[in-house]
Structures are given as structure tokens and as C-alpha cells.
Design an enzyme around this catalytic site. Structure first.
Site, PDB file in Angstrom:
ATOM      1  N   ASP A 233      11.560   6.295   8.982  1.00 46.22           N
ATOM      2  CA  ASP A 233      12.093   7.626   8.714  1.00 46.22           C
ATOM      3  C   ASP A 233      10.928   8.607   8.704  1.00 46.22           C
ATOM      4  OD1 ASP A 233      10.683   7.212   6.375  1.00 46.22           O
ATOM      5  OD2 ASP A 233      12.374   7.531   5.028  1.00 46.22           O
ATOM      6  N   ASP A 235       9.349  11.487   6.098  1.00 47.54           N
ATOM      7  CA  ASP A 235       9.469  12.012   4.744  1.00 47.54           C
ATOM      8  C   ASP A 235       8.789  13.374   4.648  1.00 47.54           C
ATOM      9  OD1 ASP A 235      10.457   9.355   3.500  1.00 47.54           O
ATOM     10  OD2 ASP A 235       8.586   8.792   4.493  1.00 47.54           O
ATOM     11  N   ASP A 320      13.960  12.347   5.188  1.00 45.17           N
ATOM     12  CA  ASP A 320      14.089  12.566   3.748  1.00 45.17           C
ATOM     13  C   ASP A 320      13.419  13.885   3.400  1.00 45.17           C
ATOM     14  OD1 ASP A 320      15.323  10.157   3.382  1.00 45.17           O
ATOM     15  OD2 ASP A 320      13.575   9.126   2.560  1.00 45.17           O
TER      16      ASP A 320
HETATM   17  N1  DCT Z   1       8.991   6.768  -2.651  1.00 48.93           N
HETATM   18  C1  DCT Z   1       9.098   7.221  -3.943  1.00 48.93           C
HETATM   19  N2  DCT Z   1      10.313   7.264  -4.547  1.00 48.93           N
HETATM   20  C2  DCT Z   1      11.404   6.889  -3.857  1.00 48.93           C
HETATM   21  C3  DCT Z   1      11.312   6.456  -2.528  1.00 48.93           C
HETATM   22  C4  DCT Z   1      10.079   6.413  -1.942  1.00 48.93           C
HETATM   23  O1  DCT Z   1       8.114   7.570  -4.568  1.00 48.93           O
HETATM   24  N3  DCT Z   1      12.568   6.950  -4.464  1.00 48.93           N
HETATM   25  C5  DCT Z   1       7.679   6.743  -2.038  1.00 48.93           C
HETATM   26  C6  DCT Z   1       7.117   5.401  -1.764  1.00 48.93           C
HETATM   27  C7  DCT Z   1       6.678   5.424  -0.324  1.00 48.93           C
HETATM   28  C8  DCT Z   1       7.036   6.818   0.173  1.00 48.93           C
HETATM   29  O2  DCT Z   1       7.797   7.429  -0.832  1.00 48.93           O
HETATM   30  C9  DCT Z   1       7.768   6.812   1.466  1.00 48.93           C
HETATM   31  O3  DCT Z   1       8.855   5.898   1.458  1.00 48.93           O
HETATM   32  P1  DCT Z   1       9.319   5.172   2.779  1.00 48.93           P
HETATM   33  O4  DCT Z   1       9.730   6.147   3.801  1.00 48.93           O
HETATM   34  O5  DCT Z   1      10.332   4.151   2.381  1.00 48.93           O
HETATM   35  O6  DCT Z   1       8.005   4.375   3.209  1.00 48.93           O
HETATM   36  P2  DCT Z   1       6.946   4.650   4.338  1.00 48.93           P
HETATM   37  O7  DCT Z   1       5.674   4.194   3.763  1.00 48.93           O
HETATM   38  O8  DCT Z   1       7.034   6.051   4.823  1.00 48.93           O
HETATM   39  O9  DCT Z   1       7.372   3.630   5.465  1.00 48.93           O
HETATM   40  P3  DCT Z   1       8.216   3.874   6.811  1.00 48.93           P
HETATM   41  O10 DCT Z   1       7.191   4.064   7.863  1.00 48.93           O
HETATM   42  O11 DCT Z   1       8.994   2.625   7.011  1.00 48.93           O
HETATM   43  O12 DCT Z   1       9.081   5.077   6.640  1.00 48.93           O
HETATM   44 MG    MG Z   2       8.817   6.900   5.588  1.00 47.59          MG
END
Ligand code: DCT
Ligand code: MG
Length: 396
Positions: A233, A235, A320
Site C-alpha cells: 500500500d 501510507d 492509507d
Molecule cells: N502502523 C502503525 N499503526 C497501525 C498500522 C501501521 O503504527 N495501525 C505503522 C507500522 C508500519 C507502518 O505503519 C506502515 O504499515 P504498513 O503499510 O503495513 O507497512 P509497510 O512497512 O509500509 O509495508 P508495505 O510495503 O507492505 O506497505
Molecule cells: Mg505500507
């Protein structure tokens, strides 16, 4: 709009330049320069972990084991493998003998057994067993759908369902709005998001937010901020709530799905003590429509395929959006940049070593009974008595 932080590429170049200058000439080169296993911290927030993983064959096996334990809701064994994987990701050399891991933290018996077998046999029979396990295979499929977690997978598995085809065929199932969107855009969402796609979405989000909040700070967080070239995703962290930034996207028909979680933050509330807690920010789990005109290869446009209606010129992408008050921006940025393991260890370190409670909103000093303000990530590390770790070194 202002963009927080330097672009990742220039950050990388900067780091490489620093390294280029580092090694002095004509000094006898030890096999592993200045590496002392017993000095490696058990906390990943005290280690620098780049994406340059020398031990992928071990960490891949560990992550399969950890995921299987996650599916079984065995948090202790799951964390044991995630911690071991994180230590090996940090090692500046590939492990080739058991001696190489001597003195390292977080190497439990289960992890050592896997390492030993991979050294001797080239692969882990336990990890292979997991990959062939019926329950694991089903959970892996189920959780690949947006909106489906371990709990839902458990329910479906207990009902005797094994594949996504079976789930889709079962018309008695009540799918949530999120899961329906997950199935609708499944093919797009399981294919990873590229850096180019992240940049394209970033432009859309920034332009849209700017329409409403000309001074807003929009930052890519998550894996892309840590320098990853692909992700599941994208973020984003946005400061200053104000008018809802998603209305405009909806208006343009770009928002395929949007689940707005209103802020649940209570001002008097202490930071959460749970090491894996969600935060209370207003956020939006969205699926965005990214137009990407396909280069039409004319040789394939034969009579059969020449149906323009069938040509899909867009891709669904998981985004997100997290909206944070300005005072909490640094804490939110640190939390949402991840990695998950890095964040877990930061909170564990704060609690166990500093008697402080850290979450995505604030840092609370339990001895002094005060909240510690921070305007930047650097200040948070200083509050915790930690050396600063750059985003691209947080790939724990
Ligand atoms: N996070 C957080 N609280 C949440 C969800 C996520 O603090 N409720 C943090 C932890 C990692 C970061 O946000 C991003 O989450 P992901 O998108 O799940 O991880 P990513 O490292 O970006 O991995 P990906 O490349 O798979 O998106
Ligand atoms: Mg991510």
C-alpha cells in the site's frame, strides 16, 4: 504544499557518499570490520537496518515461520522468529557457519535449528512444511484480501472453506463493505505497488490536499519512506485535519473505496501501554483509482481483442491516509514510517529501559509524570536517549 523530508534518492546518495569516504586505506582488513556480536542490541531501534539484507535465505524462512504462528495466534513464537529475522537483516555479512551467530541476541533454539538446517541442507524443512500446510495455505489466501484478517480466516477455515474460489462461491457469507471492495479489486491489490505508482498517487494526494489546506504537510510514510521500491500500500501522513480531504477525490470518481475511521483520541488519556496498539488518529483506508494508460500493442489488437470496453486503463491502489494534529506529527511520522518491528522495539525499549510510554501520539515519562514534546523524529530519539536512526535504516 510542503513536502517533509528529503527525497529518498538523495538520501541514499548522501549515505553512499558518506560510506565512500569511510574506509581508511592500507589498514589490514579484518573479515568483518568492527563487528562484535555481543555488542548487538536486542532492540532493533539500537541497530541500523538497511534494505541490504545479506541473509535473505534465513530471514525468508523465519518470516514464513512467524506468519504461521501469527495465523495460529501464537504471539510469543511469532515474535521470536520476527526478532531473529530482524537481527539477521542487520548483520553486515552472510551467515555461513553456526559460529557466525554466536553471541547474537534473539537467537532462540527454534531459530538456531532453522539456521543450522539451512546451512547444511540449503533449505528449511520446517518452512517447507509450513508452505505445504493446508491451514497455512488457506490463511495466506484469505488474508491476502483487503479487510480479511486472522479472525475472519479462522471463521472461514472452521466452516470448511479452503480457497478464495470457495469463499466467493458461498453466497451465505456476509462480507463487510471492506471485504467486498477487497474482492472487487483483488487482482490489482495483490499485485504490488511500485515506486512509480507511489509517486503518481503522491502527486494526486498532495494536489488534492493542497486545494483545501495550502499549508498542509503531506508525507509518504511506511515502506516507501524507508526506501523500499515496492509495497502493498502507500501510507500518507497529513497534518492539520480541517475540511475532509477525501471529498474531492470522491468527487472526481477516483476514490473506489473509503473507510473513514474517526479520531478516537481522548486528550487526558495516557499513551497506550500495548506494544502493538493501533492509534487514535482520524484515518482513511482507501482504494484509489490510478489511471495509467496502457501502451496499446497493436499486434495484439486483432479482431478478437479489439473491444475497447475491455481495456482497463487504471489500477486500484491501496492508500492509507492518516490525519494528525500538528503537535503529534513527529510521533505519528515515527510510528507510521515503521517498520513494524522497529516500532515494536522502540515501544519496548521505552517501556523497559526508560520507564516511558511511547505511541503514535506522544511520549510519556512515568517517573516525571510529563508528556515530552517533540517537533521532529530526532527529538524523540533524544528523549529516549537513543542515537538517531534514519528512515532507510529502520528496515528491521
Ligand atoms: N502502523 C502503525 N499503526 C497501525 C498500522 C501501521 O503504527 N495501525 C505503522 C507500522 C508500519 C507502518 O505503519 C506502515 O504499515 P504498513 O503499510 O503495513 O507497512 P509497510 O512497512 O509500509 O509495508 P508495505 O510495503 O507492505 O506497505
Ligand atoms: Mg505500507
Amino acid at each position: 504544499c510542503m513536502e517533509a523530508g528529503r527525497p529518498v534518492d538523495s538520501e541514499m546518495k548522501y549515505r553512499l557518499m558518506e560510506q565512500d569516504q569511510a574506509p581508511p586505506l592500507n589498514t589490514p582488513e579484518p573479515e568483518v570490520p568492527s563487528f562484535i556480536a555481543s555488542k548487538v542490541s536486542q532492540y532493533s531501534c539500537q541497530r541500523k537496518t538497511t534494505l541490504n539484507n545479506h541473509n535473505k535465505k534465513f530471514t525468508d524462512a523465519f518470516e514464513i515461520m512467524a506468519e504461521n504462528y501469527e495465523f495460529k495466534e501464537n504471539e510469543i513464537f511469532c515474535l521470536e522468529f520476527l526478532r531473529a529475522a530482524s537481527v539477521l537483516k542487520f548483520l553486515p555479512f552472510p551467515v555461513t557457519r553456526m559460529k557466525d551467530i554466536q553471541g547474537l541476541p534473539c537467537m532462540g533454539d527454534r531459530a538456531r535449528d532453522v539456521i543450522e538446517e539451512i546451512i547444511e541442507e540449503g533449505e528449511s524443512s520446517r518452512a517447507k512444511e509450513v508452505l505445504n500446510d493446508e491451514r497455512y495455505k488457506s490463511f495466506k489466501q484469505f488474508t491476502s484480501v483487503f479487510g480479511v484478517g486472522v479472525k475472519t480466516s479462522e471463521k472461514w477455515y472452521r466452516m470448511g472453506l479452503r480457497t478464495l474460489e470457495e469463499v466467493k462461491a458461498d453466497k451465505t457469507l456476509k462480507l463487510s463493505k471492506m471485504q467486498k471492495a477487497g474482492f472487487l479489486y483483488y487482482e490489482d491489490l495483490v499485485s504490488c505497488v511500485s515506486k512509480a505508482e507511489a509517486d503518481a498517487v503522491s502527486l494526486i494526494v498532495k494536489n488534492t490536499v493542497c486545494t483545501f489546506l495550502p499549508d498542509a504537510l503531506v508525507t509518504i510514510t511506511g515502506g516507501f519512506r524507508r526506501g523500499k521500491k515496492i509495497g502493498h500500500d502507500i501510507d500518507f501522513l497529513i497534518t492539520n485535519p480541517g475540511p475532509r480531504e477525501d471529498d474531492e477525490l470522491l468527487h472526481k470518481g477516483l476514490l473506489l473505496y473509503c473507510d473513514i475511521i474517526e479520531s478516537t483520541f481522548v486528550k487526558e488519556q495516557l499513551p497506550s501501554r500495548k506494544v502493538d496498539a493501533m492509534d487514535n488518529f482520524q484515518k482513511c483506508f482507501a482504494i484509489l483509482k490510478l489511471y495509467q494508460p496502457r501502451v496499446n500493442n497493436s499486434s495484439y489488437n486483432t479482431s478478437k481483442n479489439f473491444d475497447m470496453a475491455e481495456v482497463k486503463d487504471w489500477k486500484a491502489i491501496r492508500v492509507d491516509l492518516v490525519i494528525t494534529p500538528f503537535e503529534q506529527y513527529a510521533y505519528a511520522l515515527l510510528g507510521w514510517t515503521g517498520s513494524r518491528q522497529f516500532g515494536r522495539d522502540l515501544r519496548r525499549y521505552a517501556a523497559h529501559e526508560k520507564k516511558m510510554i511511547l505511541d503514535n501520539h506522544a511520549l510519556y515519562d512515568r517517573r516525571e509524570r510529563i508528556f515530552l514534546k517533540a517537533g521532529s523524529e530526532e527529538e524523540i530519539f533524544t528523549h529516549l536517549g537513543l542515537d538517531y536512526v534514519e528512515p532507510w535504516e529502520r528496515n528491521a
